[in-house]
Write an enzyme that holds these catalytic residues in place. Structure first.
Site, mmCIF file in Angstrom:
data_model
loop_
_atom_site.group_PDB
_atom_site.id
_atom_site.type_symbol
_atom_site.label_atom_id
_atom_site.label_comp_id
_atom_site.label_asym_id
_atom_site.label_seq_id
_atom_site.Cartn_x
_atom_site.Cartn_y
_atom_site.Cartn_z
ATOM 1 N N ASP A 31 0.878 -1.227 0.088
ATOM 2 C CA ASP A 31 0.048 -0.155 0.197
ATOM 3 C C ASP A 31 0.779 1.153 0.276
ATOM 4 O OD1 ASP A 31 -2.140 -1.877 0.105
ATOM 5 O OD2 ASP A 31 -2.628 -1.203 1.973
ATOM 6 N N GLY A 32 2.025 1.015 0.669
ATOM 7 C CA GLY A 32 2.990 2.405 0.529
ATOM 8 C C GLY A 32 3.618 2.836 -0.643
ATOM 9 N N ASN A 38 -4.690 8.297 2.405
ATOM 10 C CA ASN A 38 -5.088 7.753 3.679
ATOM 11 C C ASN A 38 -5.287 8.614 4.669
ATOM 12 O OD1 ASN A 38 -4.800 5.152 3.047
ATOM 13 N ND2 ASN A 38 -3.007 4.549 4.066
ATOM 14 N N THR A 87 -8.593 1.856 7.049
ATOM 15 C CA THR A 87 -8.189 0.696 7.273
ATOM 16 C C THR A 87 -6.664 0.677 7.780
ATOM 17 O OG1 THR A 87 -7.787 0.299 4.852
ATOM 18 C CG2 THR A 87 -9.831 -0.589 5.825
ATOM 19 N N GLY A 88 -6.329 1.880 7.769
ATOM 20 C CA GLY A 88 -4.689 1.997 8.215
ATOM 21 C C GLY A 88 -4.519 2.520 9.543
ATOM 22 N N TYR A 89 -3.893 3.555 9.567
ATOM 23 C CA TYR A 89 -3.484 4.014 11.230
ATOM 24 C C TYR A 89 -4.693 4.162 12.061
ATOM 25 C CZ TYR A 89 -0.513 6.807 14.339
ATOM 26 O OH TYR A 89 0.056 7.453 15.508
ATOM 27 N N LEU A 121 -7.427 2.571 11.809
ATOM 28 C CA LEU A 121 -8.062 1.398 12.566
ATOM 29 C C LEU A 121 -7.081 0.873 13.581
ATOM 30 C CD1 LEU A 121 -9.889 -1.065 11.883
ATOM 31 C CD2 LEU A 121 -8.383 -1.923 10.472
#
Length: 294
Positions: A75-76, A148, A189-191, A193
């Site tokens: 994803d990055g 994001n 759904t990243g940081y 979450l």
């Protein structure tokens, strides 16, 4: 068809999959350009049966017509690709060579199949909203947007900070915390979450505000419309704080007046027909899987 292949780091274990991608692209007669830094890494390791061009960045979209940007990584890698794609409208095809991969949802074993499906137009396009940060002092140069999330954080081991937060000019709360995240649905759904924020569907038209280690335990994440403008004033014992936008970060002070809002353009992600958001979160989070007898 013309595509860009974009990557950050070509790991030795991934070379067979990278080779397979170029073999598939060349076998289908697809004109291929490679991000210049990535091309330097794979030269001598990957064999090209046809000549490849060089892609240097955003300005190339104004002089060449590209149909897709194919990212190789996690994803990055997609987050970094967005800083080059910007408002060009070129869709992103995320091939997952990393671990979790909420955005890069195409598994490496499906590379030949994915190339064939692109050729035949058998895919879905998802519009993903970006978040934009405005500041009274220069911040993030020409790319003040992210896919994001935006976050305000304390530096290193300093004490917690206070973030006075306003929605459309009206006072919301003063967060005493290690930081505060404003996530897009994609970034939910990243940081966010990992800090207890909710999962939000990509087309829901929302932002999520999630505190990081709040001092008051009754302060919870909230969901609001992405038509809102969220502004901040930050203070603390330290002189400097951290401001992040996806994987990029800058140092700020209490003199910075910040606001985030919906960006003026979106990006588009390619999804194979049998892989949507529901399938992705169910598989990546192992929902419905019973591991008791595994």
């Amino acid at each position: 068809m013309q595509v860009v292949v974009f990557g950050k780091e070509a790991k030795e274990r991934d070379i067979p999959h990278i080779q397979q991608l170029f073999d598939s692209l060349h076998a289908d007669g697809i004109n291929t350009y490679v991000y210049t830094d990535y091309l330097t890494q794979i030269k001598g390791k990957v064999k090209f049966s046809r000549d490849v061009g060089v892609f240097e960045g955003y300005l190339d979209f104004s002089v060449k017509k590209f149909d897709f940007v194919i990212t190789l990584g996690g994803d990055g890698t997609i987050l970094e690709a967005v800083t080059h794609i910007r408002n060009s409208g070129v869709p992103i095809v995320g091939i997952n060579l990393g671990r979790l991969g909420f955005l890069s949802s195409i598994e490496k074993k499906r590379i030949p199949e994915a190339v064939s499906l692109l050729q035949r137009g058998m895919f879905n396009l998802e519009e993903r909203q970006l978040i934009r940060v405005d500041s009274n002092l220069p911040l993030f140069g020409e790319i003040p947007f992210g896919l994001n999330d935006f976050a305000l954080l304390k530096r290193d081991t300093s004490s917690m900070i206070t973030i006075h937060t306003y929605i459309n000019g009206s006072y919301l709360n003063s967060y005493w915390a290690d930081g505060l995240i404003v996530a897009t649905p994609t970034g939910s759904t990243g940081y966010s979450l990992s800090c207890g924020g909710p999962i939000v569907f990509p087309d829901s038209g929302n932002f999520v505000i999630t505190p990081v280690a709040p001092h008051n335990l009754n302060v919870r994440p909230i969901v609001l419309s992405d038509d809102s403008v969220i502004s901040f004033e930050i203070e603390g014992r330290a002189e400097n704080f951290l401001c992040t936008l996806d994987s990029r970060f800058e140092s700020i002070t209490s003199a910075h007046q910040l606001a985030v809002r919906k960006n003026g353009f979106t990006v588009r992600l390619v999804q194979l027909l049998d892989v949507g958001f529901l399938e992705t979160i169910r598989n990546k989070l192992a929902w419905g899987a019973d591991s008791r007898n595994a």
